[in-house]
Write a protein that holds these residues in place. Sequence first.
Motif, PDB file in Angstrom:
ATOM      1  N   LEU A 194     -25.326 -21.615  48.579  1.00  0.00           N
ATOM      2  CA  LEU A 194     -26.267 -22.678  48.911  1.00  0.00           C
ATOM      3  C   LEU A 194     -27.605 -22.338  48.288  1.00  0.00           C
ATOM      4  O   LEU A 194     -28.176 -21.284  48.563  1.00  0.00           O
ATOM      5  CB  LEU A 194     -26.424 -22.811  50.432  1.00  0.00           C
ATOM      6  CG  LEU A 194     -27.566 -23.716  50.910  1.00  0.00           C
ATOM      7  CD1 LEU A 194     -27.305 -25.169  50.538  1.00  0.00           C
ATOM      8  CD2 LEU A 194     -27.785 -23.576  52.420  1.00  0.00           C
ATOM      9  N   ASP A 195     -28.123 -23.220  47.430  1.00  0.00           N
ATOM     10  CA  ASP A 195     -29.471 -23.080  46.903  1.00  0.00           C
ATOM     11  C   ASP A 195     -30.311 -24.149  47.587  1.00  0.00           C
ATOM     12  O   ASP A 195     -30.227 -25.329  47.264  1.00  0.00           O
ATOM     13  CB  ASP A 195     -29.481 -23.263  45.389  1.00  0.00           C
ATOM     14  CG  ASP A 195     -30.812 -22.859  44.765  1.00  0.00           C
ATOM     15  OD1 ASP A 195     -31.853 -23.300  45.281  1.00  0.00           O
ATOM     16  OD2 ASP A 195     -30.807 -22.106  43.772  1.00  0.00           O
ATOM     17  N   PHE A 196     -31.123 -23.720  48.555  1.00  0.00           N
ATOM     18  CA  PHE A 196     -31.874 -24.652  49.396  1.00  0.00           C
ATOM     19  C   PHE A 196     -33.282 -24.837  48.864  1.00  0.00           C
ATOM     20  O   PHE A 196     -34.038 -23.876  48.745  1.00  0.00           O
ATOM     21  CB  PHE A 196     -31.920 -24.138  50.834  1.00  0.00           C
ATOM     22  CG  PHE A 196     -32.614 -25.073  51.784  1.00  0.00           C
ATOM     23  CD1 PHE A 196     -31.946 -26.176  52.287  1.00  0.00           C
ATOM     24  CD2 PHE A 196     -33.925 -24.851  52.157  1.00  0.00           C
ATOM     25  CE1 PHE A 196     -32.583 -27.053  53.158  1.00  0.00           C
ATOM     26  CE2 PHE A 196     -34.576 -25.717  53.037  1.00  0.00           C
ATOM     27  CZ  PHE A 196     -33.903 -26.825  53.529  1.00  0.00           C
ATOM     28  N   GLY A 197     -33.642 -26.080  48.527  1.00  0.00           N
ATOM     29  CA  GLY A 197     -34.954 -26.345  47.950  1.00  0.00           C
ATOM     30  C   GLY A 197     -35.060 -25.779  46.559  1.00  0.00           C
ATOM     31  O   GLY A 197     -36.052 -25.143  46.207  1.00  0.00           O
ATOM     32  N   GLY A 198     -34.049 -26.026  45.736  1.00  0.00           N
ATOM     33  CA  GLY A 198     -33.883 -25.331  44.464  1.00  0.00           C
ATOM     34  C   GLY A 198     -34.805 -25.742  43.341  1.00  0.00           C
ATOM     35  O   GLY A 198     -34.723 -25.177  42.243  1.00  0.00           O
ATOM     36  N   GLY A 199     -35.679 -26.732  43.551  1.00  0.00           N
ATOM     37  CA  GLY A 199     -36.689 -27.061  42.546  1.00  0.00           C
ATOM     38  C   GLY A 199     -36.126 -27.524  41.218  1.00  0.00           C
ATOM     39  O   GLY A 199     -35.366 -28.485  41.146  1.00  0.00           O
ATOM     40  N   ILE A 200     -36.482 -26.830  40.118  1.00  0.00           N
ATOM     41  CA  ILE A 200     -36.004 -27.222  38.802  1.00  0.00           C
ATOM     42  C   ILE A 200     -34.685 -26.531  38.438  1.00  0.00           C
ATOM     43  O   ILE A 200     -34.199 -26.677  37.325  1.00  0.00           O
ATOM     44  CB  ILE A 200     -37.050 -26.986  37.703  1.00  0.00           C
ATOM     45  CG1 ILE A 200     -37.435 -25.510  37.592  1.00  0.00           C
ATOM     46  CG2 ILE A 200     -38.278 -27.842  37.944  1.00  0.00           C
ATOM     47  CD1 ILE A 200     -38.341 -25.225  36.392  1.00  0.00           C
ATOM     48  N   GLY A 201     -34.134 -25.755  39.369  1.00  0.00           N
ATOM     49  CA  GLY A 201     -32.753 -25.318  39.241  1.00  0.00           C
ATOM     50  C   GLY A 201     -32.471 -24.037  38.501  1.00  0.00           C
ATOM     51  O   GLY A 201     -31.304 -23.708  38.256  1.00  0.00           O
ATOM     52  N   THR A 202     -33.492 -23.266  38.158  1.00  0.00           N
ATOM     53  CA  THR A 202     -33.270 -22.043  37.392  1.00  0.00           C
ATOM     54  C   THR A 202     -32.275 -21.111  38.079  1.00  0.00           C
ATOM     55  O   THR A 202     -31.343 -20.594  37.447  1.00  0.00           O
ATOM     56  CB  THR A 202     -34.598 -21.305  37.160  1.00  0.00           C
ATOM     57  OG1 THR A 202     -35.487 -22.179  36.460  1.00  0.00           O
ATOM     58  CG2 THR A 202     -34.402 -20.029  36.365  1.00  0.00           C
ATOM     59  N   HIS A 203     -32.451 -20.917  39.381  1.00  0.00           N
ATOM     60  CA  HIS A 203     -31.576 -19.987  40.106  1.00  0.00           C
ATOM     61  C   HIS A 203     -30.186 -20.577  40.337  1.00  0.00           C
ATOM     62  O   HIS A 203     -29.172 -19.872  40.239  1.00  0.00           O
ATOM     63  CB  HIS A 203     -32.234 -19.586  41.427  1.00  0.00           C
ATOM     64  CG  HIS A 203     -33.510 -18.844  41.229  1.00  0.00           C
ATOM     65  ND1 HIS A 203     -34.722 -19.486  41.057  1.00  0.00           N
ATOM     66  CD2 HIS A 203     -33.771 -17.511  41.140  1.00  0.00           C
ATOM     67  CE1 HIS A 203     -35.666 -18.575  40.861  1.00  0.00           C
ATOM     68  NE2 HIS A 203     -35.120 -17.377  40.918  1.00  0.00           N
ATOM     69  N   ALA A 204     -30.124 -21.861  40.608  1.00  0.00           N
ATOM     70  CA  ALA A 204     -28.825 -22.508  40.809  1.00  0.00           C
ATOM     71  C   ALA A 204     -28.005 -22.481  39.522  1.00  0.00           C
ATOM     72  O   ALA A 204     -26.792 -22.212  39.544  1.00  0.00           O
ATOM     73  CB  ALA A 204     -29.030 -23.948  41.279  1.00  0.00           C
ATOM     74  N   LEU A 205     -28.647 -22.744  38.404  1.00  0.00           N
ATOM     75  CA  LEU A 205     -27.940 -22.751  37.124  1.00  0.00           C
ATOM     76  C   LEU A 205     -27.460 -21.350  36.760  1.00  0.00           C
ATOM     77  O   LEU A 205     -26.343 -21.171  36.257  1.00  0.00           O
ATOM     78  CB  LEU A 205     -28.857 -23.307  36.035  1.00  0.00           C
ATOM     79  CG  LEU A 205     -29.213 -24.788  36.186  1.00  0.00           C
ATOM     80  CD1 LEU A 205     -30.357 -25.161  35.255  1.00  0.00           C
ATOM     81  CD2 LEU A 205     -28.011 -25.678  35.931  1.00  0.00           C
ATOM     82  N   ALA A 206     -28.301 -20.344  37.012  1.00  0.00           N
ATOM     83  CA  ALA A 206     -27.884 -18.965  36.740  1.00  0.00           C
ATOM     84  C   ALA A 206     -26.691 -18.585  37.603  1.00  0.00           C
ATOM     85  O   ALA A 206     -25.751 -17.927  37.133  1.00  0.00           O
ATOM     86  CB  ALA A 206     -29.054 -18.008  36.980  1.00  0.00           C
ATOM     87  N   ASN A 207     -26.712 -18.996  38.865  1.00  0.00           N
ATOM     88  CA  ASN A 207     -25.570 -18.714  39.734  1.00  0.00           C
ATOM     89  C   ASN A 207     -24.320 -19.425  39.250  1.00  0.00           C
ATOM     90  O   ASN A 207     -23.211 -18.881  39.317  1.00  0.00           O
ATOM     91  CB  ASN A 207     -25.889 -19.123  41.176  1.00  0.00           C
ATOM     92  CG  ASN A 207     -26.381 -17.956  42.011  1.00  0.00           C
ATOM     93  OD1 ASN A 207     -26.016 -16.816  41.770  1.00  0.00           O
ATOM     94  ND2 ASN A 207     -27.221 -18.244  43.001  1.00  0.00           N
ATOM     95  N   ALA A 208     -24.473 -20.646  38.770  1.00  0.00           N
ATOM     96  CA  ALA A 208     -23.316 -21.391  38.274  1.00  0.00           C
ATOM     97  C   ALA A 208     -22.684 -20.702  37.061  1.00  0.00           C
ATOM     98  O   ALA A 208     -21.488 -20.855  36.804  1.00  0.00           O
ATOM     99  CB  ALA A 208     -23.726 -22.814  37.915  1.00  0.00           C
ATOM    100  N   MET A 209     -23.478 -19.943  36.326  1.00  0.00           N
ATOM    101  CA  MET A 209     -22.973 -19.226  35.156  1.00  0.00           C
ATOM    102  C   MET A 209     -22.264 -17.924  35.528  1.00  0.00           C
ATOM    103  O   MET A 209     -21.600 -17.323  34.686  1.00  0.00           O
ATOM    104  CB  MET A 209     -24.127 -18.916  34.201  1.00  0.00           C
ATOM    105  CG  MET A 209     -24.767 -20.148  33.586  1.00  0.00           C
ATOM    106  SD  MET A 209     -26.206 -19.689  32.569  1.00  0.00           S
ATOM    107  CE  MET A 209     -26.883 -21.311  32.228  1.00  0.00           C
ATOM    108  N   SER A 210     -22.412 -17.497  36.776  1.00  0.00           N
ATOM    109  CA  SER A 210     -21.851 -16.220  37.197  1.00  0.00           C
ATOM    110  C   SER A 210     -20.355 -16.337  37.478  1.00  0.00           C
ATOM    111  O   SER A 210     -19.914 -17.271  38.145  1.00  0.00           O
ATOM    112  CB  SER A 210     -22.565 -15.725  38.452  1.00  0.00           C
ATOM    113  OG  SER A 210     -21.907 -14.592  38.998  1.00  0.00           O
ATOM    114  N   THR A 211     -19.602 -15.369  37.004  1.00  0.00           N
ATOM    115  CA  THR A 211     -18.164 -15.355  37.267  1.00  0.00           C
ATOM    116  C   THR A 211     -17.858 -14.997  38.724  1.00  0.00           C
ATOM    117  O   THR A 211     -16.751 -15.230  39.201  1.00  0.00           O
ATOM    118  CB  THR A 211     -17.460 -14.345  36.348  1.00  0.00           C
ATOM    119  OG1 THR A 211     -18.052 -13.040  36.532  1.00  0.00           O
ATOM    120  CG2 THR A 211     -17.603 -14.757  34.891  1.00  0.00           C
TER     121      THR A 211
END
Length: 223
Positions: free
Chosen positions: A77-94
């Motif tokens: 869960l990325d809560f209040g993720g803004g412009i998504g830098t952390h969410a996108l990095a997590n999505a790239m993680s295996t």
Amino acid sequence: MEFLSIEQGDLDGFLENAKMDLANLHPGGSLSEAEDFYKEIVGDKHLADLAAWHISSKDYIADTLKLQQRFSRNLVLDFGGGIGTHALANAMSTKVEHVFFVDINKTNRDFVEYRSKKLGVDNKLTFCKTIQETKISRFDTIVCLDVLEHLSDPAFHLDTFHKIMGPNSIGLFNWYFYKGENNEYPFHVDDEQIVEQFFKTLQLKFVEVFHPILITTRSYKKN
């Protein structure tokens, strides 16, 4: 530039003035809920502020991504993720199965979805306005960075996180309960009672998990 249809010659000014443009939008004491500011007032000014801050604070953000890489796994869960830098990095993680990006600002959600398609990770992200919309009862990782100080009741959100974390889940949180020397952060909460209740809740419901990275973000498991 492409997402907001900004000309090349206007970009520098758009980013340079972002912080004060956002601060000047704040209606002061007439705002009943801090969340309303981000949901209904900010428009693309929040995107500009976040983009400018990410560019100027790239070393700090790099460290938060290292921390996230250390702990993130399975359902995030990325809560209040803004412009998504952390969410996108997590999505790239295996190590990550899926990321649920929650942000009350529609412009932010649309921008992160746009970025995810550009990066080819849109199949690993779901975009929601609230936690309830995710329809997930347990998350393995919760990321809430530079958000809690914007909420009218941050202790309530700690309670919410506690309920949706399992015994082996990790939460990555930070906060900045400070309006600035010149009120440049008028949208931050600094009420003494609210802040005290936040720390009481944090100490009661969470145990800090040590990490060696020297940044303000802390890692927690359920108490």
